[in-house]
Design a protein around this motif. Structure first.
Motif, PDB file in Angstrom:
ATOM      1  N   GLU A  58       0.934  -1.331   0.007  1.00  0.00           N
ATOM      2  CA  GLU A  58       0.002   0.003   0.066  1.00  0.00           C
ATOM      3  C   GLU A  58       0.964   1.214   0.106  1.00  0.00           C
ATOM      4  OE1 GLU A  58      -2.207  -0.512   3.444  1.00  0.00           O
ATOM      5  OE2 GLU A  58      -3.236  -2.236   2.777  1.00  0.00           O
ATOM      6  N   PRO A  59       1.334   1.747  -1.185  1.00  0.00           N
ATOM      7  CA  PRO A  59       2.312   2.779  -1.187  1.00  0.00           C
ATOM      8  C   PRO A  59       1.740   4.038  -0.360  1.00  0.00           C
ATOM      9  CG  PRO A  59       1.587   2.094  -3.398  1.00  0.00           C
ATOM     10  CD  PRO A  59       0.774   1.351  -2.646  1.00  0.00           C
ATOM     11  N   PRO A  60       2.819   4.737   0.373  1.00  0.00           N
ATOM     12  CA  PRO A  60       2.303   5.847   1.123  1.00  0.00           C
ATOM     13  C   PRO A  60       1.781   6.861   0.498  1.00  0.00           C
ATOM     14  CG  PRO A  60       4.917   5.329   1.223  1.00  0.00           C
ATOM     15  CD  PRO A  60       4.264   4.561   0.169  1.00  0.00           C
ATOM     16  N   SER A  61       0.835   7.694   1.128  1.00  0.00           N
ATOM     17  CA  SER A  61       0.045   8.681   0.425  1.00  0.00           C
ATOM     18  C   SER A  61      -0.384   9.760   1.577  1.00  0.00           C
ATOM     19  CB  SER A  61      -1.319   8.034  -0.065  1.00  0.00           C
ATOM     20  OG  SER A  61      -2.206   7.565   0.804  1.00  0.00           O
ATOM     21  N   ALA A  62      -0.677  10.769   1.203  1.00  0.00           N
ATOM     22  CA  ALA A  62      -1.135  11.922   2.028  1.00  0.00           C
ATOM     23  C   ALA A  62      -2.181  11.418   2.984  1.00  0.00           C
ATOM     24  CB  ALA A  62      -1.600  13.150   1.309  1.00  0.00           C
ATOM     25  N   PRO A  63      -2.151  11.868   4.337  1.00  0.00           N
ATOM     26  CA  PRO A  63      -1.460  12.758   4.914  1.00  0.00           C
ATOM     27  C   PRO A  63      -0.018  12.051   5.714  1.00  0.00           C
ATOM     28  CG  PRO A  63      -2.881  11.949   6.372  1.00  0.00           C
ATOM     29  CD  PRO A  63      -3.328  11.412   5.423  1.00  0.00           C
ATOM     30  N   GLU A  64       0.408  10.823   5.176  1.00  0.00           N
ATOM     31  CA  GLU A  64       1.663  10.392   5.585  1.00  0.00           C
ATOM     32  C   GLU A  64       2.837  11.305   5.330  1.00  0.00           C
ATOM     33  OE1 GLU A  64       1.854   5.668   5.601  1.00  0.00           O
ATOM     34  OE2 GLU A  64       0.699   6.350   3.799  1.00  0.00           O
ATOM     35  N   ASN A  65       3.879  11.147   6.098  1.00  0.00           N
ATOM     36  CA  ASN A  65       4.923  12.105   5.855  1.00  0.00           C
ATOM     37  C   ASN A  65       6.124  11.183   5.135  1.00  0.00           C
ATOM     38  OD1 ASN A  65       6.942  13.938   6.025  1.00  0.00           O
ATOM     39  ND2 ASN A  65       7.700  13.235   7.941  1.00  0.00           N
ATOM     40  N   PHE A  66       6.196  11.157   3.710  1.00  0.00           N
ATOM     41  CA  PHE A  66       7.012  10.214   3.020  1.00  0.00           C
ATOM     42  C   PHE A  66       7.716  11.056   1.622  1.00  0.00           C
ATOM     43  CE2 PHE A  66       2.996  10.457   0.828  1.00  0.00           C
ATOM     44  CZ  PHE A  66       3.321  10.156  -0.719  1.00  0.00           C
ATOM     45  N   ILE A  67       8.829  10.310   1.209  1.00  0.00           N
ATOM     46  CA  ILE A  67       9.149  10.509  -0.193  1.00  0.00           C
ATOM     47  C   ILE A  67       9.150   9.099  -1.049  1.00  0.00           C
ATOM     48  CG2 ILE A  67      10.367  12.534   0.632  1.00  0.00           C
ATOM     49  CD1 ILE A  67      12.901  10.889   0.151  1.00  0.00           C
ATOM     50  N   THR A  68       9.153   9.409  -2.138  1.00  0.00           N
ATOM     51  CA  THR A  68       9.359   8.290  -3.114  1.00  0.00           C
ATOM     52  C   THR A  68      10.464   8.425  -4.041  1.00  0.00           C
ATOM     53  OG1 THR A  68       6.815   7.874  -3.243  1.00  0.00           O
ATOM     54  CG2 THR A  68       8.213   7.127  -5.070  1.00  0.00           C
ATOM     55  N   VAL A  69      11.436   7.444  -3.787  1.00  0.00           N
ATOM     56  CA  VAL A  69      12.616   7.449  -4.544  1.00  0.00           C
ATOM     57  C   VAL A  69      12.852   6.329  -5.605  1.00  0.00           C
ATOM     58  CG1 VAL A  69      15.169   7.399  -4.282  1.00  0.00           C
ATOM     59  CG2 VAL A  69      13.693   8.496  -2.385  1.00  0.00           C
ATOM     60  N   SER A  70      13.004   6.859  -6.694  1.00  0.00           N
ATOM     61  CA  SER A  70      13.232   5.815  -7.801  1.00  0.00           C
ATOM     62  C   SER A  70      14.439   4.873  -7.624  1.00  0.00           C
ATOM     63  CB  SER A  70      13.333   6.367  -9.022  1.00  0.00           C
ATOM     64  OG  SER A  70      13.378   5.275 -10.259  1.00  0.00           O
ATOM     65  N   LEU A  71      14.335   3.499  -7.542  1.00  0.00           N
ATOM     66  CA  LEU A  71      15.311   2.565  -7.665  1.00  0.00           C
ATOM     67  C   LEU A  71      16.194   2.476  -9.082  1.00  0.00           C
ATOM     68  CD1 LEU A  71      13.984  -0.409  -5.538  1.00  0.00           C
ATOM     69  CD2 LEU A  71      15.615   1.156  -4.826  1.00  0.00           C
ATOM     70  N   GLU A  72      15.585   3.243  -9.988  1.00  0.00           N
ATOM     71  CA  GLU A  72      16.337   3.255 -11.294  1.00  0.00           C
ATOM     72  C   GLU A  72      17.338   4.244 -11.150  1.00  0.00           C
ATOM     73  OE1 GLU A  72      13.714   2.224 -14.784  1.00  0.00           O
ATOM     74  OE2 GLU A  72      12.150   3.318 -13.275  1.00  0.00           O
ATOM     75  N   LYS A  73      17.478   5.020  -9.819  1.00  0.00           N
ATOM     76  CA  LYS A  73      18.753   5.873 -10.138  1.00  0.00           C
ATOM     77  C   LYS A  73      19.946   5.211  -9.375  1.00  0.00           C
ATOM     78  CE  LYS A  73      15.754  10.089  -8.924  1.00  0.00           C
ATOM     79  NZ  LYS A  73      15.422  10.998  -8.011  1.00  0.00           N
ATOM     80  N   SER A  74      21.080   5.954  -9.553  1.00  0.00           N
ATOM     81  CA  SER A  74      22.132   5.170  -8.781  1.00  0.00           C
ATOM     82  C   SER A  74      22.192   5.419  -7.611  1.00  0.00           C
ATOM     83  CB  SER A  74      23.474   6.066  -9.696  1.00  0.00           C
ATOM     84  OG  SER A  74      23.740   7.022  -9.010  1.00  0.00           O
ATOM     85  N   LEU A  75      23.088   4.320  -6.764  1.00  0.00           N
ATOM     86  CA  LEU A  75      22.958   4.537  -5.390  1.00  0.00           C
ATOM     87  C   LEU A  75      23.405   5.703  -4.964  1.00  0.00           C
ATOM     88  CD1 LEU A  75      22.434   3.103  -2.795  1.00  0.00           C
ATOM     89  CD2 LEU A  75      24.884   2.173  -2.783  1.00  0.00           C
ATOM     90  N   PRO A  76      24.440   6.576  -5.435  1.00  0.00           N
ATOM     91  CA  PRO A  76      24.767   7.852  -4.818  1.00  0.00           C
ATOM     92  C   PRO A  76      23.722   8.870  -5.036  1.00  0.00           C
ATOM     93  CG  PRO A  76      26.642   7.044  -6.086  1.00  0.00           C
ATOM     94  CD  PRO A  76      25.437   6.232  -6.416  1.00  0.00           C
TER      95      PRO A  76
END
Length: 135
Positions: free
Chosen positions: A99-117
């Motif tokens: 169940e992906p986070p949604s408002a009003p939860e305090n969250f960010i979504t970060v893509s795993l397709e980015k590099s680790l750094p």
């Protein structure tokens, strides 16, 4: 519901660290909104059947980081792990349960397709920005 006592224990650890004014990073798969509510509010989150209300002050200030990516990328990473308890066969059920986070939860979504750094930098920026927000 087998996870609830474990999540309550994690909440207690987070509460202890917060009381000691220690910044803490906890990694776990809090796939369901209820699991995240327990991490924030402990056992009282289970008793309260009320949905979170915007503007409601949480018991703990937690920034959830939702690492998001396609199943094939995650499967590839799982296959490379050695000695990890999570078998590849369970991945689909994890996606089905999420169940992906949604408002009003305090969250960010970060893509795993980015590099680790890039992933680490994005999370670090969000943490620093979140610390600047009023309680």
């Amino acid at each position: 519901m087998m996870r609830i006592p474990w999540l309550c224990t994690l909440h207690d650890i987070l509460r202890r660290e917060d009381t000691s004014r220690q910044d803490t990073i906890l990694a776990c798969s809090a796939l369901k909104k209820m699991y995240r509510r327990v991490l924030i509010g402990g056992a009282s989150a289970i008793e309260s059947k009320q949905p979170d209300q915007p503007g409601e002050k949480p018991a703990l200030k937690i920034l959830f980081v939702h690492l998001d990516g396609p199943m094939d990328i995650i499967a590839g990473r799982l296959e490379k792990r050695r000695g990890h308890f999570m078998p590849l066969e369970l991945l689909k059920s994890q996606f089905d349960t999420l169940e992906p986070p949604s408002a009003p939860e305090n969250f960010i979504t970060v893509s795993l397709e980015k590099s680790l750094p890039e992933i680490v930098l994005e999370i670090k920026r969000a943490i620093l920005q979140n610390e600047a927000l009023p309680e």
